[in-house]
Design a protein around this motif. Structure first.
Motif, PDB file in Angstrom:
ATOM      1  N   GLN A  61       0.849  -1.190   0.000  1.00 30.27           N
ATOM      2  CA  GLN A  61       0.000   0.000   0.000  1.00 30.27           C
ATOM      3  C   GLN A  61       0.889   1.245   0.000  1.00 30.27           C
ATOM      4  O   GLN A  61       1.753   1.398   0.854  1.00 30.27           O
ATOM      5  CB  GLN A  61      -0.894   0.032   1.237  1.00 30.27           C
ATOM      6  N   VAL A  62       0.661   2.120  -0.961  1.00 33.15           N
ATOM      7  CA  VAL A  62       1.311   3.431  -0.990  1.00 33.15           C
ATOM      8  C   VAL A  62       0.312   4.382  -0.340  1.00 33.15           C
ATOM      9  O   VAL A  62      -0.837   4.472  -0.769  1.00 33.15           O
ATOM     10  CB  VAL A  62       1.646   3.862  -2.431  1.00 33.15           C
ATOM     11  N   TRP A  63       0.749   5.083   0.714  1.00 33.17           N
ATOM     12  CA  TRP A  63      -0.198   5.847   1.533  1.00 33.17           C
ATOM     13  C   TRP A  63       0.484   7.041   2.188  1.00 33.17           C
ATOM     14  O   TRP A  63       1.687   7.224   2.055  1.00 33.17           O
ATOM     15  CB  TRP A  63      -0.798   4.937   2.599  1.00 33.17           C
ATOM     16  N   ALA A  64      -0.310   7.831   2.912  1.00 34.24           N
ATOM     17  CA  ALA A  64       0.208   8.975   3.671  1.00 34.24           C
ATOM     18  C   ALA A  64      -0.628   9.162   4.930  1.00 34.24           C
ATOM     19  O   ALA A  64      -1.821   8.841   4.950  1.00 34.24           O
ATOM     20  CB  ALA A  64       0.165  10.248   2.829  1.00 34.24           C
ATOM     21  N   GLN A  88      -2.763  -7.372  -9.106  1.00 33.86           N
ATOM     22  CA  GLN A  88      -3.899  -6.492  -8.862  1.00 33.86           C
ATOM     23  C   GLN A  88      -3.381  -5.108  -8.500  1.00 33.86           C
ATOM     24  O   GLN A  88      -2.362  -4.971  -7.827  1.00 33.86           O
ATOM     25  CB  GLN A  88      -4.739  -7.054  -7.711  1.00 33.86           C
ATOM     26  N   LYS A  89      -4.112  -4.102  -8.953  1.00 30.39           N
ATOM     27  CA  LYS A  89      -3.780  -2.725  -8.619  1.00 30.39           C
ATOM     28  C   LYS A  89      -5.085  -1.992  -8.350  1.00 30.39           C
ATOM     29  O   LYS A  89      -6.027  -2.082  -9.131  1.00 30.39           O
ATOM     30  CB  LYS A  89      -3.036  -2.041  -9.770  1.00 30.39           C
ATOM     31  N   ASP A  90      -5.136  -1.288  -7.218  1.00 27.60           N
ATOM     32  CA  ASP A  90      -6.312  -0.513  -6.863  1.00 27.60           C
ATOM     33  C   ASP A  90      -5.877   0.886  -6.467  1.00 27.60           C
ATOM     34  O   ASP A  90      -4.922   1.043  -5.710  1.00 27.60           O
ATOM     35  CB  ASP A  90      -7.060  -1.168  -5.695  1.00 27.60           C
ATOM     36  N   VAL A  91      -6.580   1.888  -6.964  1.00 24.83           N
ATOM     37  CA  VAL A  91      -6.304   3.279  -6.612  1.00 24.83           C
ATOM     38  C   VAL A  91      -7.520   3.799  -5.862  1.00 24.83           C
ATOM     39  O   VAL A  91      -8.648   3.626  -6.297  1.00 24.83           O
ATOM     40  CB  VAL A  91      -6.051   4.141  -7.863  1.00 24.83           C
ATOM     41  N   GLY A  92      -7.268   4.422  -4.719  1.00 24.66           N
ATOM     42  CA  GLY A  92      -8.349   4.930  -3.884  1.00 24.66           C
ATOM     43  C   GLY A  92      -8.704   3.920  -2.809  1.00 24.66           C
ATOM     44  O   GLY A  92      -8.221   2.786  -2.803  1.00 24.66           O
ATOM     45  N   PRO A 101      -4.886   6.226  -1.364  1.00 24.74           N
ATOM     46  CA  PRO A 101      -3.971   5.085  -1.344  1.00 24.74           C
ATOM     47  C   PRO A 101      -3.940   4.372  -2.693  1.00 24.74           C
ATOM     48  O   PRO A 101      -4.890   4.428  -3.460  1.00 24.74           O
ATOM     49  CB  PRO A 101      -4.559   4.178  -0.267  1.00 24.74           C
ATOM     50  N   GLU A 102      -2.823   3.731  -2.922  1.00 25.53           N
ATOM     51  CA  GLU A 102      -2.650   2.894  -4.089  1.00 25.53           C
ATOM     52  C   GLU A 102      -2.188   1.551  -3.550  1.00 25.53           C
ATOM     53  O   GLU A 102      -1.299   1.496  -2.713  1.00 25.53           O
ATOM     54  CB  GLU A 102      -1.598   3.507  -5.010  1.00 25.53           C
ATOM     55  N   LEU A 103      -2.819   0.483  -3.998  1.00 22.14           N
ATOM     56  CA  LEU A 103      -2.529  -0.838  -3.452  1.00 22.14           C
ATOM     57  C   LEU A 103      -2.183  -1.789  -4.587  1.00 22.14           C
ATOM     58  O   LEU A 103      -2.856  -1.803  -5.616  1.00 22.14           O
ATOM     59  CB  LEU A 103      -3.750  -1.353  -2.680  1.00 22.14           C
ATOM     60  N   TYR A 104      -1.119  -2.553  -4.377  1.00 23.45           N
ATOM     61  CA  TYR A 104      -0.660  -3.545  -5.350  1.00 23.45           C
ATOM     62  C   TYR A 104      -0.619  -4.911  -4.695  1.00 23.45           C
ATOM     63  O   TYR A 104      -0.182  -5.038  -3.554  1.00 23.45           O
ATOM     64  CB  TYR A 104       0.764  -3.221  -5.830  1.00 23.45           C
TER      65      TYR A 104
END
Length: 165
Positions: A59-62, A145-149, A132-135
């Protein structure tokens, strides 16, 4: 004078074009990514041997992102549900200050490894559409799989299907 304005406009246009075209393409489903090692916030290092044979949920997040905060609650539950298997959840924070992330991790009792985004990972992942962006990455490094939001609760829990005990 008009010639100088035209030249400046042309120069700025060329500069913007170069900047946009040199940004790495966004990582997508079917692409490969190699994660050799990650320096985690707790000082440990996650290396290739720790990752070998595992499905990664990255997860790419802040800390300032409300959608990331909600998704982190679900990722914590996913980690609880999949303990002992070969699914590994990892967070990559895009925050500027590591102390801010450390405080967030402690206050929210995050139960999965967190690392700061590095320039190398940023280049490998490429241009993000949002957070967030999740891979989901398989053991060979292929993005499945890739999910944005923000994902809804059930979609996050569905990631348990990648867990093999």
């Amino acid at each position: 004078m008009a010639y100088l304005k035209s030249f400046r406009l042309l120069f700025v246009s060329i500069l913007v074009t170069v900047m946009l075209t040199t940004q790495a393409a966004a990582l997508g489903v079917g692409d490969n990514i190699k994660i050799d090692k990650l320096l985690l916030l707790d000082g440990r290092q996650l290396n290739a041997a720790d990752i070998k044979g595992k499905y990664l949920v990255v997860q790419v997040w802040a800390t300032w992102c409300p959608y990331c905060r909600r998704q982190n609650v679900n990722l914590k539950e996913l980690v609880r549900r999949t303990q002992g298997g070969n699914l590994l959840v990892v967070g990559l924070s895009v925050d500027q200050a590591q102390d801010t992330v450390l405080n967030y991790v402690k206050q929210n009792d995050i139960n999965f490894p967190i690392a700061m985004m590095t320039p190398e990972l940023d280049r490998a992942i490429g241009k993000r559409r949002g957070i967030p962006e999740l891979y989901v990455i398989d053991p060979s490094g292929r993005v499945l799989q890739k999910d944005v939001g923000q994902m809804v609760d059930l979609d996050v829990y569905e990631l348990a299907r990648f867990n093999r005990r």
